[in-house]
Scaffold this active site. Structure first.
Site, PDB file in Angstrom:
ATOM      1  N   LYS A 107       0.820  -1.213   0.000  1.00  0.00           N
ATOM      2  CA  LYS A 107       0.000   0.000   0.000  1.00  0.00           C
ATOM      3  C   LYS A 107       0.858   1.269   0.000  1.00  0.00           C
ATOM      4  O   LYS A 107       0.364   2.350  -0.292  1.00  0.00           O
ATOM      5  CB  LYS A 107      -0.977  -0.010   1.172  1.00  0.00           C
ATOM      6  CG  LYS A 107      -2.059  -1.068   0.997  1.00  0.00           C
ATOM      7  CD  LYS A 107      -3.193  -0.926   1.982  1.00  0.00           C
ATOM      8  CE  LYS A 107      -4.287  -1.946   1.700  1.00  0.00           C
ATOM      9  NZ  LYS A 107      -3.857  -3.329   2.031  1.00  0.00           N
TER      10      LYS A 107
HETATM   11  C1  PLP Z   1      -4.540  -4.476   1.497  1.00  0.00           C
HETATM   12  C2  PLP Z   1      -3.747  -5.735   1.418  1.00  0.00           C
HETATM   13  C3  PLP Z   1      -4.061  -6.764   0.493  1.00  0.00           C
HETATM   14  C4  PLP Z   1      -5.278  -6.697  -0.387  1.00  0.00           C
HETATM   15  O1  PLP Z   1      -5.161  -5.728  -1.400  1.00  0.00           O
HETATM   16  P1  PLP Z   1      -6.463  -5.219  -2.154  1.00  0.00           P
HETATM   17  O2  PLP Z   1      -5.991  -4.137  -3.066  1.00  0.00           O
HETATM   18  O3  PLP Z   1      -7.391  -4.724  -1.089  1.00  0.00           O
HETATM   19  O4  PLP Z   1      -7.020  -6.384  -2.887  1.00  0.00           O
HETATM   20  C5  PLP Z   1      -3.232  -7.867   0.423  1.00  0.00           C
HETATM   21  N1  PLP Z   1      -2.170  -7.995   1.260  1.00  0.00           N
HETATM   22  C6  PLP Z   1      -1.834  -7.042   2.152  1.00  0.00           C
HETATM   23  C7  PLP Z   1      -0.665  -7.245   3.035  1.00  0.00           C
HETATM   24  C8  PLP Z   1      -2.612  -5.883   2.274  1.00  0.00           C
HETATM   25  O5  PLP Z   1      -2.284  -4.949   3.177  1.00  0.00           O
END
Ligand code: PLP
Length: 434
Positions: A107
């Site tokens: 993210k």
């Molecule tokens: C947010 C997250 C996901 C999922 O990603 P999306 O874009 O919501 O599908 C997967 N793994 C981790 C570690 C995350 O923080």
């Protein structure tokens, strides 16, 4: 390019407007209004093209009505002081590590680009903004880190007192400067309600409040960069390249699908979920049945009604068969997730976190079932294994090290503002301080 709402195609906005509005007023999500053909741009890149350069080129191409190449480069340079690392795990399966940013999860790519572009837009107009957001722990830390020290921007993050992990609390409360952690005597729902009430409150309209949540186009768009980058690394060696994406809210996968729409010749995508498998089931049957989320080891993917499903349906005109031609669903149980972490460690002496493990299982199954020739699967690795110590230790019997940038935080002092769980106290705090 302009952007329109998934629920009202007459609601047309610029990228800048989409970034500061977050959600369209009628509740829809912003999506591109057209499909540019960038296949020439992609074809001109090689394995040697630096991540930043590729990101700047794509930004300049997509946002050419709004940003000069220089400004696009400036934003990417400020955002990405880290990059993805591609690791060959054998049998045609690669892991693209996306956890080398400040909060050690993928993210960071979205949050850092959003922060850098907001800063650029605000400075150009000599305006200020206040990011107001609530977190249950993890996503807030990526936002806090990304906006730290950004000019013309203050950040106020609400979190529920005593309900985030000690490490998450350190990530939120040790930054200081333009980032204020507000510790709410209540739960996460209280925090969210307080933020929502404050946003709509007439007496707060004088403050330039804005959100930075995960549906923001400014967080979604930059996630397309690492598909292009991973693809560049392998395109000279393999005829077919598939991406496997561990998914929860499906923002990550959606960004990859946009890159493909714009001409990146990806063969197909694997949407890997945990037991929250409503999208894989939809891809098989065309029936979408959202549900309250189930708790699993890959808890950042515990989503029973993913917000970006609306964008995916928009891309494929609600045609599940067409979506299913390009996106293969797969879901992985808790037991198989744990077993995969264990086996991976035993075979390769390397830790993977539970989210990456879900993707790895899906990739391995795909290879075993289809035995595709001349094909690489790039599995996106979404978090550093040290962020999920307990599960990884349970699976392997060994304890991975914390990511170095988080290890450092443990020694820093916590600073927070404690308030009651109602919006009146939050508004009072904001009026006094901003
Ligand atoms: C947010 C997250 C996901 C999922 O990603 P999306 O874009 O919501 O599908 C997967 N793994 C981790 C570690 C995350 O923080």
């Amino acid at each position: 390019m302009k952007f329109i709402s998934t629920r009202d195609k007459n609601r047309v906005v610029s990228f800048k407007e989409a970034v500061f509005q977050g959600l369209s007023p009628e509740g829809g999500l912003f999506v591109p209004d057209s499909v540019p053909d960038l296949s020439q741009l992609f074809a001109g890149m090689t394995a040697e093209t630096p991540f930043n350069e590729a990101a700047s080129a794509l930004t300049a191409a997509i946002l050419k009505d709004e940003l000069s190449p220089d400004r696009a480069a400036k934003i990417c340079e400020r955002a990405f002081f880290f990059k993805p690392e591609l690791v060959d795990t054998g049998n045609g399966i690669f892991i693209e590590e996306l956890f080398h940013g400040p909060s050690s999860a993928f993210k960071d790519f979205g949050a850092c680009f959003l922060a850098a572009s907001m800063e650029e837009f605000l400075q150009a107009e000599n305006r200020r903004a206040i990011i107001l957001t609530a977190t249950s722990g993890d996503t807030g830390s990526a936002v806090a880190q990304a906006f730290f020290n950004k000019k013309n921007i203050d950040v106020v993050i609400l979190y529920p007192s005593g309900r985030v992990s000690p490490l998450q609390e350190k990530q939120l409360t040790t930054l200081g400067k333009n980032v204020t952690a507000v510790e709410v005597k209540g739960n996460f729902d209280d925090c969210q309600r307080m933020v929502k009430e404050t946003f709509v409150s007439q007496d707060m309209k004088y403050l330039p409040l804005t959100s930075a949540n995960s549906i923001n186009l400014g967080r979604l768009f930059p996630q397309s960069f690492y598909y292009m980058y991973g693809f560049n690394q392998l395109k000279a060696k393999y005829k077919n390249i598939i991406f496997c994406v561990p998914s929860g809210n499906f923002g990550n996968l959606t960004a990859g699908v946009y890159a493909w729409k714009w001409g990146l010749p990806v063969k197909e995508f694997i949407a890997a979920t945990n037991l929250n498998n409503e999208v894989p089931l939809y891809l098989e049957s065309g029936k979408y049945e959202p549900h309250p989320s189930f708790r699993t080891y890959s808890n950042a993917m515990d989503v029973g009604d993913p917000s970006n499903f609306e964008r995916l349906k928009n891309i494929f005109n609600n045609d599940y068969k067409e979506m299913g031609r390009w996106i293969k669903g797969a879901w992985v149980s808790n037991e198989d997730t744990l077993q995969a972490i264990k086996d991976f460690y035993a075979e390769k002496k390397k830790f993977i976190d539970p989210h990456t493990a879900v993707g790895y299982v899906a990739s391995s199954r795909y290879m075993a079932a289809n035995k595709p020739e001349d094909t690489a699967i790039i599995t996106l690795s979404t978090a550093h294994p040290g962020k999920f110590l307990e599960v990884v230790e349970q699976a392997t019997g060994a304890r991975p090290a914390l990511p170095p940038n988080l290890e450092k935080l443990l020694k820093l002092e916590k600073k927070s503002v404690v308030i009651d769980n109602n919006s009146a106290t939050l508004k009072e705090f904001l009026k006094k301080n901003y």
